[in-house]
Design an enzyme around this catalytic site. Structure first.
Site, PDB file in Angstrom:
ATOM      1  N   ASN A   1       0.852  -1.193   0.000  1.00  0.00           N
ATOM      2  CA  ASN A   1       0.000   0.000   0.000  1.00  0.00           C
ATOM      3  C   ASN A   1       0.885   1.240   0.000  1.00  0.00           C
ATOM      4  O   ASN A   1       2.113   1.133   0.008  1.00  0.00           O
ATOM      5  CB  ASN A   1      -0.954  -0.024   1.194  1.00  0.00           C
TER       6      ASN A   1
ATOM      7  N   LYS B   1       9.521 -16.403 -10.262  1.00  0.00           N
ATOM      8  CA  LYS B   1       8.813 -15.228 -10.779  1.00  0.00           C
ATOM      9  C   LYS B   1       7.653 -15.684 -11.668  1.00  0.00           C
ATOM     10  O   LYS B   1       7.856 -16.510 -12.582  1.00  0.00           O
ATOM     11  CB  LYS B   1       9.786 -14.363 -11.577  1.00  0.00           C
TER      12      LYS B   1
ATOM     13  N   PHE C   1      -5.284   3.628  14.025  1.00  0.00           N
ATOM     14  CA  PHE C   1      -5.459   4.609  12.960  1.00  0.00           C
ATOM     15  C   PHE C   1      -6.489   4.037  11.999  1.00  0.00           C
ATOM     16  O   PHE C   1      -6.711   2.819  11.981  1.00  0.00           O
ATOM     17  CB  PHE C   1      -4.136   4.850  12.211  1.00  0.00           C
TER      18      PHE C   1
HETATM   19  O1  PMT Z   1       2.602   6.281   6.387  1.00  0.00           O
HETATM   20  P1  PMT Z   1       2.125   7.617   5.822  1.00  0.00           P
HETATM   21  O2  PMT Z   1       2.425   7.750   4.344  1.00  0.00           O
HETATM   22  O3  PMT Z   1       2.619   8.784   6.629  1.00  0.00           O
HETATM   23  O4  PMT Z   1       0.529   7.655   5.899  1.00  0.00           O
HETATM   24  C1  PMT Z   1      -0.094   7.593   7.148  1.00  0.00           C
HETATM   25  C2  PMT Z   1      -1.292   6.653   7.114  1.00  0.00           C
HETATM   26  C3  PMT Z   1      -2.398   7.283   6.263  1.00  0.00           C
HETATM   27  C4  PMT Z   1      -0.886   5.297   6.571  1.00  0.00           C
HETATM   28  C5  PMT Z   1      -1.717   6.421   8.603  1.00  0.00           C
HETATM   29  O5  PMT Z   1      -1.905   7.648   9.189  1.00  0.00           O
HETATM   30  C6  PMT Z   1      -2.956   5.547   8.710  1.00  0.00           C
HETATM   31  O6  PMT Z   1      -4.079   5.964   8.514  1.00  0.00           O
HETATM   32  N1  PMT Z   1      -2.698   4.274   9.057  1.00  0.00           N
HETATM   33  C7  PMT Z   1      -3.745   3.252   9.156  1.00  0.00           C
HETATM   34  C8  PMT Z   1      -4.100   2.762   7.793  1.00  0.00           C
HETATM   35  C9  PMT Z   1      -4.942   1.527   7.851  1.00  0.00           C
HETATM   36  O7  PMT Z   1      -4.478   0.477   7.573  1.00  0.00           O
HETATM   37  O8  PMT Z   1      -6.132   1.689   8.287  1.00  0.00           O
HETATM   38  P2  PMT Z   1      -7.190   0.481   8.421  1.00  0.00           P
HETATM   39  O9  PMT Z   1      -8.477   1.206   8.490  1.00  0.00           O
HETATM   40  O10 PMT Z   1      -7.006  -0.502   7.328  1.00  0.00           O
HETATM   41  O11 PMT Z   1      -6.812  -0.217   9.783  1.00  0.00           O
HETATM   42  C10 PMT Z   1      -7.356   0.203  11.045  1.00  0.00           C
HETATM   43  C11 PMT Z   1      -6.396  -0.084  12.160  1.00  0.00           C
HETATM   44  O12 PMT Z   1      -6.237  -1.504  12.306  1.00  0.00           O
HETATM   45  C12 PMT Z   1      -5.003   0.466  11.966  1.00  0.00           C
HETATM   46  O13 PMT Z   1      -4.540   0.924  13.218  1.00  0.00           O
HETATM   47  C13 PMT Z   1      -4.184  -0.713  11.489  1.00  0.00           C
HETATM   48  O14 PMT Z   1      -2.820  -0.594  11.896  1.00  0.00           O
HETATM   49  C14 PMT Z   1      -4.883  -1.873  12.202  1.00  0.00           C
HETATM   50  N2  PMT Z   1      -4.832  -3.141  11.458  1.00  0.00           N
HETATM   51  C15 PMT Z   1      -5.381  -3.255  10.227  1.00  0.00           C
HETATM   52  C16 PMT Z   1      -5.373  -4.483   9.585  1.00  0.00           C
HETATM   53  C17 PMT Z   1      -4.775  -5.585  10.227  1.00  0.00           C
HETATM   54  N3  PMT Z   1      -4.727  -6.769   9.637  1.00  0.00           N
HETATM   55  N4  PMT Z   1      -4.239  -5.454  11.447  1.00  0.00           N
HETATM   56  C18 PMT Z   1      -4.263  -4.255  12.073  1.00  0.00           C
HETATM   57  O15 PMT Z   1      -3.774  -4.119  13.195  1.00  0.00           O
END
Ligand code: PMT
Length: 413
Positions: A212, A291, A325
């Site tokens: 991503n 590959k 986040f």
């Molecule tokens: O890295 P940058 O370029 O500075 O950009 C910052 C950012 C936009 C990446 C960051 O600020 C951000 O939003 N990170 C979370 C992105 C994300 O994956 O969001 P999500 O809605 O998919 O996940 C929600 C939360 O669950 C997040 O805290 C994630 O770390 C966590 N998660 C998600 C999937 C997973 N399998 N396990 C997790 O722990």
């Protein structure tokens, strides 16, 4: 607390005397460092009289001193850099900003900037064209990304006869920036903050992966800010192009499974967990050891990865704060709150990544800090500044607060 005021050579140098007095009124021990050019505008004697301390402008004891005396003086001066709580440069000329940005240490002030680990605040002042020049703006961006606080100049009639931006900010604004930085000092001392950053990668074959757009900038900014505020920081990082922040324990990982193991094996040490990483939600069921060849349409079967945030919440220790986040492209607040409740975190830092110029891979961001009862918009700012604002909100979760219940009455939480 000890604050060093750096004075560089601009017409606004005389205003630094007022700044020194204003800082002293907040019971700060103020020292002054001047560039040679600054001495053309105001004498060291003025500052020595105000502060009661010798004013330093040269690395060397004196032109006449022998080499041993000069070396001792240089070392002594640099040792001094370790004892200050903040360095504020006002006025900061275009030349000084350029030297700071490029690491040129050719006098005491620029050497002090490189040698100190204390927070740095700059209050630029210059001619409007110099301020607007692409070189100056690029240098400021470099410094902002290095967590240097910038107190922007005001607009008005300038000493050069032109009108526009470039006038040294009001003394009050500079003092406020210094006090804010000092207030942050050590407010996370005793905390261990575990932060995840970057985007995890799931391999398809030896050369390709599902990934991503996360650059890691937001997570690294949080790590630097938390460390600066006195926390022990464990940074579990997916691949990024960023330099490891100083004094943080960096744990490099690539896949979601590796991130999960790295986080869960350290989770008991953490008093605050911040999951800023963009974690892959799916991985290919099979990994080709060769590959993959281009042979027409191809279907790749995916399986869900581990939900690390939910596992962290399931293992929560008493008093541990867990912050997620969320990156959303539509109905951001509704989806963010749903995620907050589903995953059981204490708060979610919500990014609306449909907005241009913020979010993924940019130096700036704007977020909504969501708790069960509140939604606080933190407007667009540098990720470094935002990191401090987010940490303030996280620390606020520890304080008993008044919250607005669904009935709109105020209840104690
Ligand atoms: O890295 P940058 O370029 O500075 O950009 C910052 C950012 C936009 C990446 C960051 O600020 C951000 O939003 N990170 C979370 C992105 C994300 O994956 O969001 P999500 O809605 O998919 O996940 C929600 C939360 O669950 C997040 O805290 C994630 O770390 C966590 N998660 C998600 C999937 C997973 N399998 N396990 C997790 O722990």
């Amino acid at each position: 607390m000890k604050v060093t005021v750096g004075v560089s050579g601009g017409i606004a140098a005389y205003k630094a005397a007022e700044l020194v007095r204003a800082l002293q009124q907040h019971a700060l021990d103020v020292h002054v460092v001047m560039t040679e050019a600054a001495k053309q505008f105001i004498t060291p004697l003025t500052f020595a009289s105000l502060t009661g301390h010798k004013v330093i402008s040269s690395l060397w004891a004196s032109p006449a001193a022998d080499s041993d005396a000069n070396l001792a003086s240089a070392i002594e001066h640099i040792e001094e850099a370790q004892t200050i709580d903040a360095l504020v440069v006002a006025p900061a000329t275009a030349g000084v900003l350029a030297k700071f940005a490029h690491g040129i240490a050719d006098d005491f002030l620029t050497t002090l900037y490189l040698a100190t680990t204390a927070p740095v605040i700059v209050a630029p002042s210059m001619n409007v064209n110099m301020w607007q020049h692409a070189a100056t703006q690029a240098n400021l961006e470099v410094l902002a990304n290095r967590s240097v606080r910038i107190v922007p100049p005001g607009t008005g009639y300038l000493a050069c006869g032109m009108t526009g931006a470039g006038r040294l900010a009001d003394t009050g604004a500079i003092v406020e920036a210094v006090l804010a930085v000092l207030h942050h000092r050590n407010d996370l001392s005793g905390e261990t903050v575990l932060i995840t950053a970057g985007g995890t990668r799931e391999a398809l074959d030896p050369v390709r992966f599902l990934g991503n757009r996360s650059s890691g900038k937001m997570g690294y900014a949080l790590a630097e800010a938390a460390e600066r505020r006195g926390a022990r920081v464990i940074l579990v990082s997916a691949p990024t192009a960023l330099r490891a922040p100083a004094n943080c324990e960096l744990v490099p990982v690539t896949t979601t499974a590796e991130m999960r193991d790295a986080v869960l094996s350290r989770i008991d040490q953490a008093t605050i967990v911040i999951k800023a990483a963009a974690v892959a939600d799916y991985r290919p069921v099979t990994l080709s050891d060769r590959k993959l060849k281009r042979t027409g349409p191809r279907t790749i079967e995916l399986e869900p990865t581990e939900d690390i945030l939910s596992e962290v919440v399931a293992r929560r220790r008493v008093g541990q704060l867990i912050i997620g986040f969320a990156a959303e492209t539509e109905n951001a607040v509704a989806h963010g709150r749903d995620k907050l409740l589903r995953k059981g975190a204490d708060a979610i830092v919500l990014n609306d990544v449909s907005r241009e110029g913020i979010g993924f891979d940019s130096d700036r961001n704007a977020v909504t800090f969501l708790t069960r009862h509140t939604a606080l918009d933190l407007p667009e700012m540098s990720k470094c500044d935002l990191a401090d604002r987010i940490l303030e909100e996280i620390l606020g979760l520890r304080r008993p607060s008044l919250v607005v219940a669904e009935t709109d009455s105020v209840i104690e939480e």
